[in-house]
Design a protein around this motif. Structure first.
Motif, PDB file in Angstrom:
ATOM      1  N   UNK A   1     -13.086  21.792 -32.991  1.00  0.00           N
ATOM      2  CA  UNK A   1     -12.683  20.386 -33.064  1.00  0.00           C
ATOM      3  C   UNK A   1     -13.752  19.598 -33.818  1.00  0.00           C
ATOM      4  N   UNK A   2     -13.319  18.792 -34.764  1.00  0.00           N
ATOM      5  CA  UNK A   2     -14.252  17.998 -35.564  1.00  0.00           C
ATOM      6  C   UNK A   2     -14.272  16.567 -35.057  1.00  0.00           C
ATOM      7  N   UNK A   3     -15.469  16.069 -34.838  1.00  0.00           N
ATOM      8  CA  UNK A   3     -15.658  14.713 -34.354  1.00  0.00           C
ATOM      9  C   UNK A   3     -16.484  13.921 -35.360  1.00  0.00           C
ATOM     10  N   UNK A   4     -16.345  12.602 -35.312  1.00  0.00           N
ATOM     11  CA  UNK A   4     -17.006  11.745 -36.288  1.00  0.00           C
ATOM     12  C   UNK A   4     -18.481  11.529 -36.004  1.00  0.00           C
ATOM     13  N   UNK A   5     -18.933  11.842 -34.780  1.00  0.00           N
ATOM     14  CA  UNK A   5     -20.299  11.457 -34.416  1.00  0.00           C
ATOM     15  C   UNK A   5     -20.919  12.443 -33.433  1.00  0.00           C
TER      16      UNK A   5
END
Length: 325
Positions: A259-263
């Motif tokens: 899962x890719x998160x912004x921060x």
């Protein structure tokens, strides 16, 4: 700590000081220029859990128990997929950590061997040093890891056990062994030793003084961090005039499950922008989900984003003159 770093730290502690730093960088043309084609910094979370119980870390607090992710280890195939794409975009900064302890990964040596194999990336590793064996220390040096940050958090065994856990003596022994190996190595990475200011403890000020006194005897950079709010705690200067958080223009995080998160502060995965198993990073970087988060920061609507509303991470980020979309 160098004099210029001390001055910068003091200036960053006030709104006026940050304005001075911004104006100096603007006048000297030293403000960064975001790369809108691909992130400059990629956090790759090799492991999602930690082997300590730090009092300042939300995942270890009872009130957040139901919101903590299950223990996860990044599959090597996913790591190789990420590196193959990153390599195509030239030299980048790569941090092999996020919420967990990276040295818990059973294939950490394979990860270290791969990360700079095809491109001379600037690689960071933050570790609590519990699992820092002599073999791993040698691999950190052999594979030319650029920055090794030891998150220690205490100067005395008593305080360490109060705020982190057990095996303080082992941690110090492991770090000193690494420093010995670095002395005889051709590769000389930056080594940081870190303590976090926890003002709720009366002995904290004295502990920081002892920490600095002890580590001044070694060839390391000493960092005393202010406590982060992790997007869930209130902070005393919440009324300060905010500017957009540069991390949205600089970095992205790939969690251990893809899962890719912004921060990197998004430990609850509230700022999901994509899935690295199904998508490539460039696609996620240019996607409307991330663009919307940037737009909200530009428009001063950070408080409408739950993970950003009470976060103080932006205080440590570079302020830009213009924020491109």
């Amino acid at each position: 700590m160098k004099i210029k770093d001390i001055i910068k730290s003091k200036l960053n502690g006030t709104e006026q000081g940050r304005e001075i730093i911004f104006q100096i960088k603007k006048l000297t043309n030293r403000l960064p220029k975001p790369d809108m084609t691909f992130p400059e910094l990629i956090n790759i979370e090799t492991v999602s859990s930690c082997n300590l119980s730090c009092v300042h870390c939300p995942p270890h607090m009872k009130k957040f128990k139901t919101e903590v992710r299950k223990f996860g280890i990044m599959e090597l195939n996913l790591f190789y997929k990420l590196m193959n794409e990153i390599d195509k975009h030239g030299t980048r900064r790569i941090a092999l950590h996020k919420d967990g302890e990276p040295l818990l990964h059973p294939k950490i040596i394979e990860i270290l061997e791969r990360v700079k194999r095809n491109n001379n990336h600037i690689v960071y590793v933050t570790t609590n040093a519990h699992k820092l064996t002599e073999e791993i220390s040698k691999q950190l040096l052999k594979n030319k890891i650029d920055v090794v940050n030891f998150s220690i958090g205490a100067a005395t065994k008593e305080f360490y056990e109060k705020v982190r856990g057990k095996n303080f003596d082992k941690v110090i022994k492991n770090i000193l062994k690494f420093l010995e190996l670095r002395k005889i190595s051709n590769w000389k990475p930056r080594v940081l030793v870190q303590i976090i200011n926890l003002p709720q403890y009366q002995e904290m000020e004295h502990e920081i003084k002892l920490f600095k006194k002890y580590w001044n005897n070694y060839d390391v950079e000493i960092q005393a961090w202010e406590n982060l709010t992790w997007g869930v705690f209130e902070y005393k200067d919440a009324d300060k005039k905010r500017y957009p958080c540069y991390s949205l223009w600089e970095s992205m995080v790939v969690n251990s499950d893809g899962i890719v998160s912004a921060c990197c502060m998004d430990w609850k995965q509230q700022l999901i922008t994509g899935n690295a198993i199904e998508q490539n990073l460039e696609e996620i970087w240019k996607d409307e989900k991330l663009r919307n988060l940037r737009r909200m920061h530009i428009d001063g609507k950070e408080n409408e984003i739950p993970a950003c509303a009470t976060c103080n991470y932006w205080l440590w980020q570079t302020r830009l003159d213009k924020y491109p979309l």
